[in-house]
Scaffold this active site. Structure first.
Site, mmCIF file in Angstrom:
data_model
loop_
_atom_site.group_PDB
_atom_site.id
_atom_site.type_symbol
_atom_site.label_atom_id
_atom_site.label_comp_id
_atom_site.label_asym_id
_atom_site.label_seq_id
_atom_site.Cartn_x
_atom_site.Cartn_y
_atom_site.Cartn_z
ATOM 1 N N GLU A 29 32.425 18.543 38.743
ATOM 2 C CA GLU A 29 31.741 19.621 39.448
ATOM 3 C C GLU A 29 30.550 20.148 38.668
ATOM 4 O O GLU A 29 30.454 21.636 38.694
ATOM 5 C CB GLU A 29 32.763 20.642 39.877
ATOM 6 C CG GLU A 29 34.108 20.012 40.803
ATOM 7 C CD GLU A 29 35.016 21.155 41.318
ATOM 8 O OE1 GLU A 29 35.210 22.087 40.822
ATOM 9 O OE2 GLU A 29 35.712 20.996 42.351
ATOM 10 N N GLU A 53 43.578 29.418 47.677
ATOM 11 C CA GLU A 53 42.095 29.074 48.069
ATOM 12 C C GLU A 53 42.397 28.258 49.390
ATOM 13 O O GLU A 53 41.524 28.596 50.269
ATOM 14 C CB GLU A 53 41.772 28.026 46.979
ATOM 15 C CG GLU A 53 40.576 27.595 47.426
ATOM 16 C CD GLU A 53 39.887 26.579 46.226
ATOM 17 O OE1 GLU A 53 40.385 26.507 45.187
ATOM 18 O OE2 GLU A 53 38.959 26.040 46.308
ATOM 19 N N ASP A 86 43.172 18.537 45.573
ATOM 20 C CA ASP A 86 42.675 19.994 45.085
ATOM 21 C C ASP A 86 43.462 20.842 46.005
ATOM 22 O O ASP A 86 42.768 21.593 46.864
ATOM 23 C CB ASP A 86 41.155 20.031 45.546
ATOM 24 C CG ASP A 86 40.554 21.100 44.840
ATOM 25 O OD1 ASP A 86 41.409 21.952 44.007
ATOM 26 O OD2 ASP A 86 39.656 21.545 45.065
HETATM 27 O O1 GCW Z 1 39.079 23.490 44.218
HETATM 28 C C1 GCW Z 1 38.172 23.723 43.271
HETATM 29 C C2 GCW Z 1 37.485 25.109 43.700
HETATM 30 C C3 GCW Z 1 36.640 25.625 42.533
HETATM 31 C C4 GCW Z 1 37.264 25.404 41.201
HETATM 32 C C5 GCW Z 1 37.963 24.215 40.971
HETATM 33 C C6 GCW Z 1 38.703 23.821 39.819
HETATM 34 C C7 GCW Z 1 36.936 26.778 39.208
HETATM 35 O O2 GCW Z 1 37.143 25.052 44.840
HETATM 36 O O3 GCW Z 1 36.282 26.952 42.686
HETATM 37 O O4 GCW Z 1 36.374 25.745 40.085
HETATM 38 O O5 GCW Z 1 38.531 23.586 41.978
HETATM 39 O O6 GCW Z 1 39.644 23.761 39.816
HETATM 40 O O7 GCW Z 1 38.003 23.721 38.747
#
Ligand code: GCW
Length: 838
Positions: A305, A412, A384
């Site tokens: 990411e 989340e 996720d």
């Molecule tokens: O699910 C994603 C989240 C990000 C997060 C990432 C992670 C902190 O949307 O916000 O970043 O996972 O776990 O690194």
């Protein structure tokens, strides 16, 4: 008061209710230490003196916390001293410290390092309750255990206990500017304006809460780490946070960016095999430990990411983790290297591409190459934190590597602390999954405890993201997730029922009616949320390109993020089979892979995660897939709709502040569950072309669309995505004067509830006035603090909100008017009005 020979303090259920005179903010969490009814308090014949034999800050916390809690619950004073007072006493310490004061006492057996034992002992005519900790942390955990039992009016008996694993950490995704990534309860308790806050009172209170459930570490900054984190000046500031945590045995740790040698250290490179880089990390570790002697270690997110990582130099995660780990090792620190490494630019057109494969594909070949103080931190599922996922196959693939499971306490993808979702049942499913590695029993819990493959380190990491909101997580019910995470990390064999029952009693008291209702609501809340959001393992179906809150179904498709479900008008689901799909299922050990590969044995709850099937595919219960989607969403929304009335049965049994706060949350959730229900069912009906057998989807006889009402000033607009507004449209008032919508009712006479669906943006506070025959019957402001931590200017499934007024007598021919007054950039938007006969 004299202690008895045994600690048989039976007081299991007292029906006396302590009236709730005082409003409560929830800031004490589960550590309220409410006064026990007198009759219950009298059962606890305890020594009234506390001897603290150890001198450390943690040992002192153990003694003072025990005194504070017992005093508050039992009413007596419990003085603390460091010497024997010549009367019955609690004696707290490590075995050596205790024997120093009580030479004739023999430790029953040496407690584990962070474990404790409680025993009674008589000497020189006095009775002692000896609480021995393997370390001062063990003492502290023992003190909290005694208090927890007393608060629940349970028996305190001799015995011992120890945590499942050494790593029991929370992660906070806090940024130095004071915001929190995926935080839903206000701003950071640690940072503000680029610095550590001046006032860290909340940090020590947080440390106390964490310690009370056995959590021993906290990573305080975002895994998307600020590049200044390892600046010398910042380390000095961060040391103050560690100081605030220290009395509670919580070791602070930091998320670091792998480019730090280059960015902070001004080296030419951050290549992990470069000797200058290794030296830089060593010196940095020495500098940190000078300021923070009990520093826990580093969490690393790399090559994921947008974060840089070892791939830049063609190196592996093992090479990157090890160079950092070697710097920490002399000081006793560890590296938690995240297994969340994936490519977010996947090719949608490649039918073999699969994000779920990434963890295994990136780490499996490195098994055995990580140093002993490296732990791979693995999210419980391969994608996720969706509402339902299988466990990550990586757990079974690493057999010579320490592992920790990463669970997400902050909600989340599960309602962002505006919906009640108790996550312990979901985590239990993951922890209890038997992976059958080497064709033997290897449940995930035992793998991460290090038992299955004999690894020395490992455990549990929970992404908590508490904030400055008085009650830490915004929804009063959400604290059960923080509590439950700690309890599971200590002992993953605890049942959901045991955990929620304790939390409820500690949080709301022991009244059987309160306990029954709250336990029941919490225990089913994950299932209910799943019922009205993403079914059958498809993913949460939230807008993954936005804030991950409301529905936004196709956002998952046709982009590089790889959360696809590959729907067309014939069928839906990711084919992850070995036979015809991405081959992901082959990453599981053979026995589990066999179960997932076959449609006969794959559980329906994971069907669309593993397989692509037609909409009329028949599930194990005999329903077609699409009819199941319709039915489950109506069932889920109806269950969420029952929360307010179930909660109302507790009026007067809980303090008014928390009662009304929770009621407001439930009313909101009930309304938002309908947005979810309608969005998901309408979308499935449109794409499949198969109508709901019961005729509910798309037919709302009690609804009047705003765009069909007589408008003065209001204009119709399209809502995107279409499924998040009734009929795909809303109306907005784009002038400064109020606008109105009017309709003449032709309903049978009777008593009705009237619901208005509108959109509540953060950009302003519109006012709404509902009038019957020209007379106002309800007035409200669109002032909710909905989750978008950043301003969401969209009319969509995240901002859609329902206001309901009940007990309105309507006659045929009545005129109903809704007057909306816009404010700033919020145009008093309206979706529909619904009239339901009561
Ligand atoms: O699910 C994603 C989240 C990000 C997060 C990432 C992670 C902190 O949307 O916000 O970043 O996972 O776990 O690194």
């Amino acid at each position: 008061m004299r202690a008895g020979n045994a600690l048989s303090l039976l007081a299991l259920s007292f029906l006396l209710i302590v009236p709730y005179a005082h409003p409560e903010t929830g800031e004490q969490g589960w550590l309220r230490y409410a006064a026990l009814p007198q009759q219950a308090a009298r059962q606890y014949r305890m020594p009234q003196h506390i001897v603290a034999t150890g001198q450390s800050a943690v040992a002192r916390s153990a003694a003072t916390e025990l005194a504070r809690g017992l005093h508050s619950m039992l009413g007596e004073n419990f003085p603390v001293s460091s010497t024997l007072p010549g009367e019955d006493s609690f004696v707290l310490g490590t075995p050596t410290e205790i024997q120093h004061l009580l030479p004739s006492w023999n430790a029953p057996s040496a407690p584990a390092p962070e474990g404790f034992s409680l025993a009674t002992f008589a000497a020189q005519g006095h009775h002692y309750w000896v609480l021995a900790g393997g370390t001062d942390r063990g003492e502290l955990y023992g003190a909290f255990r005694i208090l927890e039992l007393v608060a629940q009016q349970k028996q305190v008996s001799p015995g011992s206990d120890a945590p499942s694993s050494p790593i029991r950490w929370v992660n906070q995704w806090d940024n130095f500017d004071g915001s929190i990534e995926r935080g839903y309860a206000g701003r950071s308790i640690f940072f503000d304006g680029g610095h550590v806050r001046a006032d860290l009172t909340r940090v020590s209170e947080y440390g106390r809460l964490l310690a009370s459930v056995g959590i021993n570490g906290a990573t305080v900054n975002n895994v998307n780490s600020d590049l200044r984190t390892l600046d010398p000046q910042m380390i000095k500031e961060l040391a103050r946070i560690a100081d605030a945590f220290r009395p509670w045995g919580v070791r602070m740790s930091l998320s670091v960016d792998l480019s730090s040698p280059l960015v902070v250290g001004h080296l030419r490179t951050f290549d992990p095999v470069d000797p200058a880089v290794a030296t830089w990390w060593r010196n940095k570790a020495d500098e940190i430990y000078k300021a923070i002697p009990d520093f826990g270690g580093f969490v690393i997110k790399a090559d994921s990411e947008g974060r840089v990582g070892p791939s830049k130099y063609g190196r592996t995660p093992a090479q990157a983790a090890n160079v950092v780990a070697r710097a920490l090792r002399p000081h006793g620190g560890v590296v938690l290297y995240r297994g969340f490494v994936y490519n977010n630019h996947l090719d949608w057109n490649d039918l073999k591409a699969d994000r779920a494969r990434a963890g295994y594909d990136n780490f499996r070949a490195l098994d055995g190459e990580f140093d002993r103080n490296v732990i791979i931190q693995i999210k419980h599922g391969p994608i996720d934190f969706q509402v339902r996922e299988p466990v990550s196959p990586l757990f079974a693939a690493l057999r010579h590597t320490n592992q920790a499971i990463e669970l997400q306490i902050t909600q989340e993808y599960t309602g962002q602390q505006r919906h009640m979702v108790f996550l312990v049942p979901m985590w239990k499913v993951a922890l209890d999954t038997d992976m059958r590695a080497q064709n033997r029993s290897t449940p995930v819990s035992e793998i991460v405890e290090g038992k299955s493959f004999h690894q020395p380190l490992g455990g549990f990491v929970g992404v908590a993201n508490v904030g400055l909101d008085a009650n830490w997580l915004h929804h009063p019910m959400a604290m059960a997730n923080l509590y439950g995470f700690g309890r599971l990390a200590w002992n993953p064999e605890l049942t959901t029922r045991q955990i929620i029952d304790s939390w409820t009693r500690l949080t709301f008291g022991n009244d059987p009616k309160v306990v029954f209702i709250v336990n029941g609501l919490q225990e089913n809340s994950w299932r209910v949320y799943e019922l009205y959001t993403g079914p059958l393992g498809i993913g949460t179906l939230t807008n993954i390109l936005g804030i991950h809150y409301g529905p936004g179904i196709e956002s998952a498709e046709r982009n590089g993020w790889g959360q696809w479900f590959r729907a067309d008008n014939k069928g839906i689901g990711m084919d992850r089979t070995v036979a015809t799909g991405t081959g992901y299922i082959g990453q599981y050990p053979p026995e589990l892979a066999k179960i997932y590969e076959s449609l006969e044995t794959c559980p329906d709850s994971l069907l669309l995660f593993m397989h692509h099937v037609p909409y009329d595919y028949v599930l194990h219960d005999g329903k077609t897939l699409v009819q199941y989607v319709y039915d489950s969403h109506y069932e889920g929304a109806s269950l969420a709709g029952s929360y307010p009335s179930r909660w109302k049965t507790l009026h007067g049994l809980i303090d008014d502040q928390r009662y009304y706060e929770t009621l407001g949350m439930f009313e909101y959730q009930a309304g938002h569950a309908i947005v979810w229900r309608d969005a998901v069912t309408e979308w499935f009906q449109r794409i499949s072309g198969i109508p709901d057998k019961l005729g509910r989807v798309g037919h709302y006889p009690n609804r009047i669309e705003a765009e069909s009402m007589q408008a003065d000033g209001y204009t119709a607009v399209d809502v995107t995505p279409w499924e998040t507004a009734s009929g795909g449209k809303a109306v907005v008032c784009n002038r400064s004067a109020p606008c109105t919508l009017t309709t003449r009712l032709g309903r049978p006479d009777g008593i009705y509830s009237i619901s208005v669906r509108y959109f509540d943006l953060r950009t302003g506070v519109s006012q709404y006035d509902l009038q019957l025959n020209g007379k106002s019957i309800a007035h409200w402001a669109a002032n909710a603090i909905l989750p978008p931590a950043t301003v969401d200017p969209h009319l969509d499934g995240s901002t859609s909100t329902l206001f309901t007024v009940s007990d309105i007598r309507l006659k045929s021919g009545d005129t109903l008017t809704l007057r909306g007054t816009p404010n700033q950039a919020e145009p008093a938007p309206v979706d529909y009005i619904e009239l339901d006969k009561q």
